[in-house]
Design a protein around this motif. Structure first.
Motif, PDB file in Angstrom:
ATOM      1  N   PHE A 109       0.867  -1.181   0.000  1.00  0.00           N
ATOM      2  CA  PHE A 109       0.000   0.000   0.000  1.00  0.00           C
ATOM      3  C   PHE A 109       0.900   1.227   0.000  1.00  0.00           C
ATOM      4  O   PHE A 109       1.835   1.324   0.795  1.00  0.00           O
ATOM      5  N   TRP A 110       0.611   2.147  -0.939  1.00  0.00           N
ATOM      6  CA  TRP A 110       1.443   3.343  -1.081  1.00  0.00           C
ATOM      7  C   TRP A 110       0.603   4.599  -0.873  1.00  0.00           C
ATOM      8  O   TRP A 110      -0.613   4.601  -1.104  1.00  0.00           O
ATOM      9  N   GLY A 120      -2.749  11.114  -1.929  1.00  0.00           N
ATOM     10  CA  GLY A 120      -3.128  10.046  -2.842  1.00  0.00           C
ATOM     11  C   GLY A 120      -2.811   8.692  -2.256  1.00  0.00           C
ATOM     12  O   GLY A 120      -1.934   8.562  -1.392  1.00  0.00           O
ATOM     13  N   THR A 121      -3.535   7.669  -2.696  1.00  0.00           N
ATOM     14  CA  THR A 121      -3.333   6.311  -2.190  1.00  0.00           C
ATOM     15  C   THR A 121      -3.549   5.285  -3.295  1.00  0.00           C
ATOM     16  O   THR A 121      -4.279   5.531  -4.256  1.00  0.00           O
ATOM     17  N   VAL A 122      -2.932   4.128  -3.118  1.00  0.00           N
ATOM     18  CA  VAL A 122      -3.249   2.964  -3.942  1.00  0.00           C
ATOM     19  C   VAL A 122      -2.759   1.722  -3.203  1.00  0.00           C
ATOM     20  O   VAL A 122      -1.747   1.776  -2.484  1.00  0.00           O
ATOM     21  N   GLY A 123      -3.508   0.626  -3.353  1.00  0.00           N
ATOM     22  CA  GLY A 123      -3.133  -0.616  -2.708  1.00  0.00           C
ATOM     23  C   GLY A 123      -3.113  -1.765  -3.700  1.00  0.00           C
ATOM     24  O   GLY A 123      -3.719  -1.687  -4.777  1.00  0.00           O
ATOM     25  N   ALA A 124      -2.426  -2.845  -3.334  1.00  0.00           N
ATOM     26  CA  ALA A 124      -2.316  -4.009  -4.211  1.00  0.00           C
ATOM     27  C   ALA A 124      -2.361  -5.289  -3.390  1.00  0.00           C
ATOM     28  O   ALA A 124      -1.668  -5.400  -2.376  1.00  0.00           O
ATOM     29  N   LEU A 125      -3.201  -6.230  -3.831  1.00  0.00           N
ATOM     30  CA  LEU A 125      -3.317  -7.522  -3.182  1.00  0.00           C
ATOM     31  C   LEU A 125      -3.329  -8.628  -4.238  1.00  0.00           C
ATOM     32  O   LEU A 125      -3.868  -8.432  -5.336  1.00  0.00           O
ATOM     33  N   PRO A 126      -2.765  -9.787  -3.928  1.00  0.00           N
ATOM     34  CA  PRO A 126      -2.855 -10.914  -4.870  1.00  0.00           C
ATOM     35  C   PRO A 126      -4.309 -11.337  -5.050  1.00  0.00           C
ATOM     36  O   PRO A 126      -5.097 -11.300  -4.108  1.00  0.00           O
ATOM     37  N   LEU A 137      -2.273  -9.638  -9.726  1.00  0.00           N
ATOM     38  CA  LEU A 137      -2.279  -8.666  -8.647  1.00  0.00           C
ATOM     39  C   LEU A 137      -3.452  -7.725  -8.886  1.00  0.00           C
ATOM     40  O   LEU A 137      -3.669  -7.275 -10.016  1.00  0.00           O
ATOM     41  N   GLN A 138      -4.220  -7.441  -7.840  1.00  0.00           N
ATOM     42  CA  GLN A 138      -5.384  -6.565  -8.012  1.00  0.00           C
ATOM     43  C   GLN A 138      -5.136  -5.193  -7.407  1.00  0.00           C
ATOM     44  O   GLN A 138      -4.626  -5.059  -6.294  1.00  0.00           O
ATOM     45  N   LEU A 139      -5.484  -4.170  -8.172  1.00  0.00           N
ATOM     46  CA  LEU A 139      -5.349  -2.779  -7.741  1.00  0.00           C
ATOM     47  C   LEU A 139      -6.578  -2.382  -6.928  1.00  0.00           C
ATOM     48  O   LEU A 139      -7.705  -2.621  -7.340  1.00  0.00           O
ATOM     49  N   PHE A 140      -6.331  -1.756  -5.790  1.00  0.00           N
ATOM     50  CA  PHE A 140      -7.399  -1.277  -4.915  1.00  0.00           C
ATOM     51  C   PHE A 140      -7.122   0.153  -4.467  1.00  0.00           C
ATOM     52  O   PHE A 140      -5.984   0.605  -4.437  1.00  0.00           O
ATOM     53  N   ARG A 141      -8.170   0.849  -4.089  1.00  0.00           N
ATOM     54  CA  ARG A 141      -8.137   2.103  -3.333  1.00  0.00           C
ATOM     55  C   ARG A 141      -7.314   3.215  -3.978  1.00  0.00           C
ATOM     56  O   ARG A 141      -6.647   3.983  -3.288  1.00  0.00           O
ATOM     57  N   LEU A 142      -7.370   3.298  -5.313  1.00  0.00           N
ATOM     58  CA  LEU A 142      -6.717   4.430  -5.977  1.00  0.00           C
ATOM     59  C   LEU A 142      -7.548   5.685  -5.727  1.00  0.00           C
ATOM     60  O   LEU A 142      -8.723   5.748  -6.085  1.00  0.00           O
ATOM     61  N   GLN A 163       5.252  -1.395 -11.377  1.00  0.00           N
ATOM     62  CA  GLN A 163       6.647  -1.781 -11.185  1.00  0.00           C
ATOM     63  C   GLN A 163       6.771  -2.818 -10.076  1.00  0.00           C
ATOM     64  O   GLN A 163       7.554  -3.777 -10.178  1.00  0.00           O
ATOM     65  N   PHE A 164       5.993  -2.655  -9.029  1.00  0.00           N
ATOM     66  CA  PHE A 164       5.967  -3.635  -7.947  1.00  0.00           C
ATOM     67  C   PHE A 164       5.529  -4.991  -8.483  1.00  0.00           C
ATOM     68  O   PHE A 164       6.111  -6.031  -8.140  1.00  0.00           O
ATOM     69  N   ALA A 165       4.488  -4.989  -9.329  1.00  0.00           N
ATOM     70  CA  ALA A 165       3.988  -6.240  -9.908  1.00  0.00           C
ATOM     71  C   ALA A 165       5.079  -6.919 -10.744  1.00  0.00           C
ATOM     72  O   ALA A 165       5.239  -8.139 -10.695  1.00  0.00           O
ATOM     73  N   ARG A 166       5.815  -6.134 -11.530  1.00  0.00           N
ATOM     74  CA  ARG A 166       6.917  -6.696 -12.324  1.00  0.00           C
ATOM     75  C   ARG A 166       7.970  -7.320 -11.407  1.00  0.00           C
ATOM     76  O   ARG A 166       8.448  -8.434 -11.641  1.00  0.00           O
TER      77      ARG A 166
END
Length: 227
Positions: A109-110, A120-126, A137-142, A163-166
């Motif tokens: 989560f960034w 600003g925010t964005v999160g990522a979960l498998p 990987l699924q993008l959440f909370r942008l 980039q994290f996903a890569r």
């Protein structure tokens, strides 16, 4: 130099992140209300009920009150699902952001910070049930605060996630958004996401709002290492 920088979430960010998320979701109520008013069956309903009341009672006042009451009810109808969504989210993944997004190596989560403020925010979960042969990987909370939009923050947050996903060896990044979130859809498409599905969510079983699925294809970890 960019007027913001992106970093991982910290516990001290919690209240700012929750406020930003809640405010961003609340904004969608107006868009939903405008969408509802454009639906033919709703227009017929809004015009038909006051007209029928006038024909029965002969009172324009009662017809006007009925029309205003219906508009108020539709306004509530448009706001309700977003309020419920925020409430549900604050009880689930956003109830403990560190535990949900930072406890495992495949999630994160960034926040985007500007002048010491989270903007600003964005999160990522498998994805829990990924497509066979694919790590998703699924993008959440942008979300970006209204005062800081147009500065490229949303795009920078998405790039950070990609980039994290890569780096983690994912093959796809997926996300869901509603048809009503036009600016978000334009952003995703401009960055290479493609629409891969569509579902429908109904407001109280009366008004269907299309939910779109988008996918961004990534090279596999092996291909990345070989290149």
């Amino acid at each position: 130099m960019a007027p913001y920088h992106i970093r991982k979430y910290q516990e001290s960010d919690c209240q700012c992140v929750l406020d930003l998320f809640s405010q961003g979701m609340t904004e969608h109520a107006s868009t939903t209300f405008r969408h509802i008013l454009k639906l033919p069956k709703i227009l017929v309903f809004l015009l038909g009920v006051p007209l029928a009341l006038f024909l029965v009672s002969g009172s324009w006042f009662l017809a006007l009150v009925a029309g205003l009451t219906l508009l108020a009810a539709l306004r509530f109808l448009a706001k309700y699902p977003w309020t419920e969504y925020v409430s549900h989210t604050l009880r689930t993944d956003m109830s403990d952001i560190s535990k949900t997004y930072l406890s495992g190596p495949g999630s994160c989560f960034w926040v985007a910070e500007s002048e010491g403020q989270v903007v600003g925010t964005v999160g990522a979960l498998p994805v829990e049930e990924p497509t066979p042969q694919k790590r998703q990987l699924q993008l959440f909370r942008l979300s970006v605060s209204s005062e800081h939009r147009g500065q490229g923050i949303a795009k920078a947050l998405v790039r950070t996630l990609l980039q994290f996903a890569r780096d983690q060896g994912y093959s796809e990044v997926v996300l869901n958004t509603t048809m009503l979130q036009e600016s978000a859809i334009a952003l995703y498409q401009s960055m290479g996401f493609r629409k891969t599905g569509q579902d429908s969510s109904e407001i109280w079983g009366l008004i269907a709002v299309p939910i779109l699925q988008f996918t961004y294809q990534l090279p596999s970890a092996q291909v990345s290492q070989a290149s």
